[in-house]
Write an enzyme that holds these catalytic residues in place. Sequence first.
Site, PDB file in Angstrom:
ATOM      1  N   HIS A  61       0.859  -1.197   0.000  1.00  0.00           N
ATOM      2  CA  HIS A  61       0.000   0.000   0.000  1.00  0.00           C
ATOM      3  C   HIS A  61       0.886   1.235   0.000  1.00  0.00           C
ATOM      4  O   HIS A  61       2.105   1.134   0.112  1.00  0.00           O
ATOM      5  CB  HIS A  61      -0.966  -0.013   1.189  1.00  0.00           C
ATOM      6  CG  HIS A  61      -0.321   0.082   2.533  1.00  0.00           C
ATOM      7  ND1 HIS A  61       0.532  -0.884   3.031  1.00  0.00           N
ATOM      8  CD2 HIS A  61      -0.382   1.030   3.499  1.00  0.00           C
ATOM      9  CE1 HIS A  61       0.944  -0.535   4.242  1.00  0.00           C
ATOM     10  NE2 HIS A  61       0.410   0.635   4.547  1.00  0.00           N
ATOM     11  N   HIS A  63       1.205   3.931   1.974  1.00  0.00           N
ATOM     12  CA  HIS A  63       1.677   4.708   3.123  1.00  0.00           C
ATOM     13  C   HIS A  63       3.197   4.867   3.041  1.00  0.00           C
ATOM     14  O   HIS A  63       3.909   3.944   2.621  1.00  0.00           O
ATOM     15  CB  HIS A  63       1.256   4.027   4.437  1.00  0.00           C
ATOM     16  CG  HIS A  63      -0.193   4.234   4.761  1.00  0.00           C
ATOM     17  ND1 HIS A  63      -0.905   3.420   5.610  1.00  0.00           N
ATOM     18  CD2 HIS A  63      -1.072   5.180   4.319  1.00  0.00           C
ATOM     19  CE1 HIS A  63      -2.164   3.857   5.699  1.00  0.00           C
ATOM     20  NE2 HIS A  63      -2.281   4.915   4.911  1.00  0.00           N
ATOM     21  N   ASP A  65       5.718   4.783   4.957  1.00  0.00           N
ATOM     22  CA  ASP A  65       6.671   3.841   5.558  1.00  0.00           C
ATOM     23  C   ASP A  65       6.842   2.566   4.729  1.00  0.00           C
ATOM     24  O   ASP A  65       7.652   1.714   5.065  1.00  0.00           O
ATOM     25  CB  ASP A  65       6.269   3.509   7.010  1.00  0.00           C
ATOM     26  CG  ASP A  65       4.861   2.958   7.139  1.00  0.00           C
ATOM     27  OD1 ASP A  65       3.935   3.530   6.528  1.00  0.00           O
ATOM     28  OD2 ASP A  65       4.681   1.957   7.851  1.00  0.00           O
ATOM     29  N   HIS A  66       6.103   2.459   3.609  1.00  0.00           N
ATOM     30  CA  HIS A  66       6.228   1.282   2.736  1.00  0.00           C
ATOM     31  C   HIS A  66       6.753   1.630   1.342  1.00  0.00           C
ATOM     32  O   HIS A  66       7.087   0.731   0.581  1.00  0.00           O
ATOM     33  CB  HIS A  66       4.872   0.561   2.624  1.00  0.00           C
ATOM     34  CG  HIS A  66       4.391   0.057   3.943  1.00  0.00           C
ATOM     35  ND1 HIS A  66       4.433  -1.283   4.298  1.00  0.00           N
ATOM     36  CD2 HIS A  66       3.918   0.721   5.027  1.00  0.00           C
ATOM     37  CE1 HIS A  66       3.978  -1.416   5.540  1.00  0.00           C
ATOM     38  NE2 HIS A  66       3.654  -0.220   6.006  1.00  0.00           N
ATOM     39  N   ASP A 210       0.338  -4.021   6.053  1.00  0.00           N
ATOM     40  CA  ASP A 210      -0.482  -3.520   7.168  1.00  0.00           C
ATOM     41  C   ASP A 210      -1.917  -4.001   6.999  1.00  0.00           C
ATOM     42  O   ASP A 210      -2.523  -3.802   5.947  1.00  0.00           O
ATOM     43  CB  ASP A 210      -0.469  -1.983   7.180  1.00  0.00           C
ATOM     44  CG  ASP A 210       0.920  -1.426   7.449  1.00  0.00           C
ATOM     45  OD1 ASP A 210       1.851  -2.219   7.638  1.00  0.00           O
ATOM     46  OD2 ASP A 210       1.051  -0.181   7.472  1.00  0.00           O
ATOM     47  N   HIS A 268       6.353  -4.914  11.690  1.00  0.00           N
ATOM     48  CA  HIS A 268       5.688  -3.611  11.748  1.00  0.00           C
ATOM     49  C   HIS A 268       5.472  -3.226  13.222  1.00  0.00           C
ATOM     50  O   HIS A 268       4.372  -2.883  13.655  1.00  0.00           O
ATOM     51  CB  HIS A 268       4.358  -3.643  10.973  1.00  0.00           C
ATOM     52  CG  HIS A 268       3.896  -2.284  10.522  1.00  0.00           C
ATOM     53  ND1 HIS A 268       3.080  -1.496  11.278  1.00  0.00           N
ATOM     54  CD2 HIS A 268       4.154  -1.573   9.391  1.00  0.00           C
ATOM     55  CE1 HIS A 268       2.844  -0.362  10.619  1.00  0.00           C
ATOM     56  NE2 HIS A 268       3.485  -0.380   9.475  1.00  0.00           N
TER      57      HIS A 268
HETATM   58 ZN   LIG Z   1       2.971   0.763   7.768  1.00  0.00          ZN
HETATM   59 ZN   LIG Z   2      -0.100   1.553   6.488  1.00  0.00          ZN
END
Ligand SMILES: [Zn+2]
Ligand SMILES: [Zn+2]
Length: 311
Positions: A61, A63, A65-66, A210, A268
């Site tokens: 996805h 976001h 942090d990915h 996530d 995570h």
């Molecule tokens: Zn994340």
């Molecule tokens: Zn996320």
Amino acid sequence: MTMRVTFLGTSGAVPTTQRNTSSIFVNRDGDYLLFDCGEGTQRQMMRYGTGFAIDHLFVTHLHGDHVLGIPGLLQTWDFNERERPIAVHTPAGTRGNIKQLIQANGTTPSFPVRINEVSAGDVVLDRPEYEIRAIETAHRCASVGYVLDEDDRKGKFDREKAEEKFGIPPGPKYSKLHRGEPVEHEGETIQPEAVVGPPRPGRRFVYTGDTLPKESVIEASEGADLLVHDATFAEDRKERAKATAHSTAREAADVARQAGASTLALTHISTRYAASADQLVDEARDAFDGEVVLAEDGMERRVEFPDADEY
Ligand SMILES: [Zn+2]
Ligand SMILES: [Zn+2]
């Protein structure tokens, strides 16, 4: 046939000194596959010696942090005069975001970048010995998880039977039989079925990204050798996990148990557990009898066949 999983980033939304943001590198018999690419992933790849020869990046996805490591990684490939194309697999509806991310500094890579939108159920990569499918997850934005599923492998070779019943000494005839070819031995034709069992399932690796706990993840993880699951919080933060569409370690363990997975890797991890994540591990172990490991940056796991072949 090796399958090595290297955790490059295991933190939740925010990195810590010990944990980088999300990324997992899989080396499947020389195929380099990268799952998510948080900021600083390229440096983690250097640090842990995974190599850079990736042709497929699987994004769960959008976001930060990915995905924030994508521009940097692409720029380095550009400096290194990469020519090989790279495929970026990303949830349906996010092609534009990936494109923006790649062109954020106003340049375009000199090598081809194929952006492939994927939906749950899609076979994203189809290789002769395995495939990677997208699976349904539930997060606060368009998201998928990924399962790497190997084809069935050869049946078990009954060495004892070959040796004792048919009197075939160990040697090339064993591998020939195991490949499914009959062999001649002392004037007799031995059929492979006589010494080779039925096909056995290949290995299965699952990465959720996530997600809330999901039935679809349980289904996709049936008998998984390694399930890497969101385990952002401990049980006392269950409401917070729900509100942010993450899982607790205990919920991840429930998924692993229901799926009959062998090993569960918790990842995570929220900054809240920077000093110690023992609570997460303890809570997961209470709910799941299989192996529970806390993912750490640089940790490498070999995914082995439960019954290795030997002659
Ligand atoms: Zn994340
Ligand atoms: Zn996320």
